[in-house]
Design a protein around this motif. Structure first.
Motif, short mmCIF file in Angstrom:
data_model
loop_
_atom_site.label_atom_id
_atom_site.label_comp_id
_atom_site.label_asym_id
_atom_site.label_seq_id
_atom_site.Cartn_x
_atom_site.Cartn_y
_atom_site.Cartn_z
N PRO A 105 -4.29 4.02 -2.45
CA PRO A 105 -4.46 5.43 -2.82
C PRO A 105 -3.77 6.36 -1.84
O PRO A 105 -3.48 5.98 -0.70
CB PRO A 105 -5.99 5.62 -2.80
CG PRO A 105 -6.51 4.52 -1.93
CD PRO A 105 -5.57 3.37 -2.10
N GLU A 143 -5.80 -1.09 -3.82
CA GLU A 143 -6.31 -0.80 -5.16
C GLU A 143 -6.52 -2.12 -5.90
O GLU A 143 -5.66 -3.01 -5.87
CB GLU A 143 -5.34 0.09 -5.92
CG GLU A 143 -5.27 1.50 -5.36
CD GLU A 143 -4.38 2.40 -6.21
OE1 GLU A 143 -3.47 1.88 -6.88
OE2 GLU A 143 -4.60 3.63 -6.20
N ASP A 152 -6.75 4.75 -8.62
CA ASP A 152 -6.92 6.20 -8.75
C ASP A 152 -8.31 6.65 -8.30
O ASP A 152 -8.85 7.65 -8.78
CB ASP A 152 -6.68 6.66 -10.20
CG ASP A 152 -5.30 6.26 -10.70
OD1 ASP A 152 -4.34 6.38 -9.92
OD2 ASP A 152 -5.20 5.82 -11.86
#
Length: 298
Positions: A150, A195, A238
């Motif tokens: 991120p 992620e 995200d």
């Protein structure tokens, strides 16, 4: 003087409310000017039955726990009220400082044996009640890494972030200030944020905290938006910093209410003023006021 009114020359400590319920405590205060913590502990032990304490007894027992906690009795197992109002050995109870892990453990009904919320954290610690964050272990079951990280990950590793977080946390941790700053800087500098999809973890605790005869009890695997261990942190793609604030606070061995500070600083806020720093120390809006703080309210 009457049997329950000592002469003016005798200076007796103020009896806790439990003295109104047990003749043994009234007798103790008649003939001892300074009751020993072991005597308070014995009074609690004498009430350790399967019967639930009524509200008056619970208030009195909580006061006795404070008195014993001020001077713990070496090599003596002390009983304290649990969340249901029963007296249990302190070593078999936990202080709930991780509501997220508690929810996982109690997902299929109450299991965890927690200390009563009206007990002071300091007294619990001195009598052997352990924090849930120390006895529970969350472990990774599976994840599907996607390789990216991120946008806020680089800020997390920056010396400036570690310095600002230390400014906020310094009054809430056991480390001295220099040790805290060094620990946060070195830990965060090595942190790798990845992620990942399908991050699945399970929570385990020693069996005695959930009334389980086995040595270790484990929850069912559950998908979670973030998890950190070693030098690596997995987050959902995200993910917003709010997803990881609490996770990082506990990973860094900071009090849970500082998860809000981690989130705020990751979003780029600057804790430059004394007032701003104090606000971050208090936690998010709606955080309960500690006993010491409530005494300053008018």
């Amino acid at each position: 003087p009457t049997p329950f009114c000592p002469p003016p020359s005798v200076s007796l400590p103020r009896a806790p409310p439990l003295g109104l319920l047990f003749p043994s405590l009234r007798f103790l205060f008649l003939f001892a000017t300074t009751p020993r913590p072991s005597e308070y502990a014995d009074l609690l032990q004498a009430r350790a039955t399967d019967r639930r304490l009524d509200p008056n007894e619970l208030a009195a027992a909580s006061r006795l726990v404070d008195l014993v906690g001020d001077a713990p009795v070496a090599s003596k197992a002390v009983v304290v009220p649990d969340e249901t109002g029963h007296l249990r050995p302190a070593r078999d109870l936990v202080l709930d400082d991780r509501p997220d892990l508690r929810a996982r453990i109690d997902a299929h009904g109450p299991r965890l044996r927690g200390a009563h919320p009206r007990l002071a954290a300091s007294a619990c610690a001195s009598l052997g009640v352990q924090r849930l964050s120390r006895v529970a272990r969350e472990s990774l079951v599976e994840s599907v890494d996607e390789g990216g990280e991120p946008a806020w990950a680089s800020r997390l590793r920056s010396p400036d972030f570690a310095e600002r977080l230390a400014d906020v946390a310094v009054v809430d941790v056991e480390d001295d200030e220099d040790a805290l700053r060094s620990r946060l800087a070195s830990t965060l500098a090595k942190m790798r944020v990845v992620e990942a999809r399908n991050v699945v973890t399970r929570v385990s605790v020693p069996g005695r905290f959930v009334d389980d005869p086995s040595s270790t009890w484990a929850s069912s695997p559950v998908a979670t938006p973030a998890f950190a261990t070693g030098d690596k942190c997995w987050v959902a793609p995200d993910a917003d910093p709010s997803t990881i604030g609490d996770v990082l606070a506990h990973y860094l061995e900071l009090p849970g209410h500082l998860g809000h500070a981690v989130t705020t600083l990751l979003r780029g806020a600057v804790a430059s003023s004394t007032r701003r720093t104090a606000a971050l120390r208090r936690g998010p809006p709606g955080t309960l006021v500690e006993d010491d703080g409530s005494q300053r309210l008018v």
